[in-house]
Write a protein that holds these residues in place. Sequence first.
Motif, PDB file in Angstrom:
ATOM      1  N   GLY A 107       3.376   2.111   2.847  1.00 38.87           N
ATOM      2  CA  GLY A 107       4.328   3.200   2.722  1.00 38.87           C
ATOM      3  C   GLY A 107       3.652   4.531   2.996  1.00 38.87           C
ATOM      4  O   GLY A 107       2.585   4.818   2.443  1.00 38.87           O
ATOM      5  N   VAL A 108       4.266   5.349   3.864  1.00 37.40           N
ATOM      6  CA  VAL A 108       3.682   6.636   4.233  1.00 37.40           C
ATOM      7  C   VAL A 108       4.750   7.720   4.211  1.00 37.40           C
ATOM      8  O   VAL A 108       5.952   7.436   4.259  1.00 37.40           O
ATOM      9  N   GLN A 109       4.302   8.968   4.191  1.00 35.47           N
ATOM     10  CA  GLN A 109       5.193  10.115   4.264  1.00 35.47           C
ATOM     11  C   GLN A 109       5.463  10.429   5.732  1.00 35.47           C
ATOM     12  O   GLN A 109       4.877  11.324   6.321  1.00 35.47           O
ATOM     13  N   VAL A 118       0.859  -1.182   0.000  1.00 30.02           N
ATOM     14  CA  VAL A 118       0.000   0.000   0.000  1.00 30.02           C
ATOM     15  C   VAL A 118       0.897   1.233   0.000  1.00 30.02           C
ATOM     16  O   VAL A 118       1.895   1.292   0.723  1.00 30.02           O
ATOM     17  N   ASP A 119       0.556   2.215  -0.818  1.00 29.06           N
ATOM     18  CA  ASP A 119       1.272   3.491  -0.866  1.00 29.06           C
ATOM     19  C   ASP A 119       0.268   4.600  -0.578  1.00 29.06           C
ATOM     20  O   ASP A 119      -0.690   4.789  -1.339  1.00 29.06           O
ATOM     21  N   VAL A 120       0.488   5.321   0.525  1.00 26.36           N
ATOM     22  CA  VAL A 120      -0.439   6.365   0.951  1.00 26.36           C
ATOM     23  C   VAL A 120       0.190   7.735   0.723  1.00 26.36           C
ATOM     24  O   VAL A 120       1.296   8.005   1.189  1.00 26.36           O
ATOM     25  N   THR A 121      -0.500   8.589   0.000  1.00 25.44           N
ATOM     26  CA  THR A 121      -0.090   9.975  -0.188  1.00 25.44           C
ATOM     27  C   THR A 121      -1.259  10.872   0.248  1.00 25.44           C
ATOM     28  O   THR A 121      -2.362  10.372   0.523  1.00 25.44           O
ATOM     29  N   PRO A 122      -1.057  12.187   0.301  1.00 29.70           N
ATOM     30  CA  PRO A 122      -2.190  13.058   0.647  1.00 29.70           C
ATOM     31  C   PRO A 122      -3.325  13.022  -0.360  1.00 29.70           C
ATOM     32  O   PRO A 122      -4.444  13.460  -0.053  1.00 29.70           O
ATOM     33  N   ASP A 123      -3.071  12.475  -1.570  1.00 26.05           N
ATOM     34  CA  ASP A 123      -4.079  12.512  -2.628  1.00 26.05           C
ATOM     35  C   ASP A 123      -4.787  11.194  -2.877  1.00 26.05           C
ATOM     36  O   ASP A 123      -5.919  11.182  -3.373  1.00 26.05           O
ATOM     37  N   ARG A 124      -4.149  10.070  -2.551  1.00 23.62           N
ATOM     38  CA  ARG A 124      -4.762   8.775  -2.874  1.00 23.62           C
ATOM     39  C   ARG A 124      -4.086   7.649  -2.116  1.00 23.62           C
ATOM     40  O   ARG A 124      -3.010   7.799  -1.539  1.00 23.62           O
ATOM     41  N   ALA A 133       5.876  13.536  10.247  1.00 25.33           N
ATOM     42  CA  ALA A 133       4.730  13.661   9.347  1.00 25.33           C
ATOM     43  C   ALA A 133       3.951  14.913   9.732  1.00 25.33           C
ATOM     44  O   ALA A 133       3.781  15.204  10.921  1.00 25.33           O
ATOM     45  N   SER A 134       3.451  15.622   8.724  1.00 25.94           N
ATOM     46  CA  SER A 134       2.702  16.849   9.000  1.00 25.94           C
ATOM     47  C   SER A 134       1.245  16.513   9.313  1.00 25.94           C
ATOM     48  O   SER A 134       0.659  15.600   8.739  1.00 25.94           O
ATOM     49  N   GLU A 135       0.698  17.276  10.230  1.00 24.74           N
ATOM     50  CA  GLU A 135      -0.715  17.089  10.570  1.00 24.74           C
ATOM     51  C   GLU A 135      -1.606  17.418   9.383  1.00 24.74           C
ATOM     52  O   GLU A 135      -2.682  16.833   9.214  1.00 24.74           O
TER      53      GLU A 135
END
Length: 438
Positions: free
Chosen positions: A146-148, A88-94, A161-163
């Motif tokens: 995977g996360v930022q 899984v790849d998590v971004t702010p958009d999808r 990580a930013s809120e």
Amino acid sequence: MTELVRGTPGLVRAVNDRAALHLLLRQGPLTRPEISRLTGLSKPTASQVLARLEGAGLVVGNGLRTGLPGRVPETYRVNAAAAYATAVDVTPDRIAVRTADLAGAVLGEAEAPVPAGPGREALVEALRAALALAPAPRPPRRVVVGVQGAVDPTTGRLAYASEEDMAAWLFPDVERTLAEALGLPVRIENDVNLAAVAERAHAAADCPDFVLLWADEGLGAALVIGGRLHRGHFGGAGEVGYLPLPGAPTAREAGHPYGRHGYQELAGGEAIRDLLHAHGVPGADFTETVTEAVRRAGAGSGTGAEAGTGAEDGAGAGGRAGTGAAAMAGAGSGAPESVEAARAGLAAVAGRLASGLASIVTVVDPGLVVIAGRLCAAGGEPLRALVERELHALAHSRARIRLSAVTGNPVLAGALDLALTAVRDEVFGGPPPVTPCP
């Protein structure tokens, strides 16, 4: 004096089974004689190993191998349906998801919306919906996300990580909580670390000690030492966006350790766009400006070395001429002043990137630096050559610079690699043994 521990019959069988499974995974389908020859096991032992593995459902027949003289042998392969893994790849958009079987064959890939709200319930529902879009015949035995950001192992919380981007993830014991809610073994990993995992089979295949610099809207790095990811005590190794550098605001000046300062403010996507705008290169975002700078810089026949260095930007020192010569010769057209301005802009970009890399390679001493992300993809070989020149001028390092060689989504590729490695170690009983037991 250390006493040698003799292997029990059960241990010997487990080692031999593991050796055969990893061999079949790499080179299968294979016949019994081939397994015997390639593992060094006797033919009777190889037959016993195959019988055990067939009985356990880990190996299946793959038909007869015809066209050879003599007796027609049967071939065997790993049972790909024995287990499954999901990335899984998590971004702010999808949320992107990919599922594969034990042999690594991708069964499905999809994208889903991010959580609708900031709470953990919304996050669980979003992840559950995403996993349902790329299902396996049975629940996966490992899910790597995977996360930022990065999980701090001392607190269990997502850090770095930013809120604004990851509000739904900022709760205690995030891995365990998600695993219990989803009913699946979940591991959360930094996205740049996963890109480096994927690169181990590509640009970094010949170097066990390398750094991956991810240059995009944000900056990040991953450290691979001795072929293994180095995450650091608090999970934050490679969070180089916060690296203090001359010419950039410090954390004290920004008023917050995660504020706008350091390497990110010098060489992040927004800063690079503004830098190239100042050199007369247009573009709506950093990818457009870097692409246009490369196009304009390739319009002339000079080397580009005389166009300027990072020292002119205040971020780096002057470089040696010649490295970027071939890279700057290309197709295009433009006025001489436009060409020279673009070259000066690209050299300034390279100087900024190299100024942060110089600190990293001085401490880590890698044999290779892989540059990745949309900024580096837009700059291509011209930017790579300039970064290498600037780095070797700034630091006492012989590290080579290579562009990323992973196609598609490197975060998903790395996450699936980690997930499959964990599943195979679990199903096979561990990593490949050095040698089987005769």
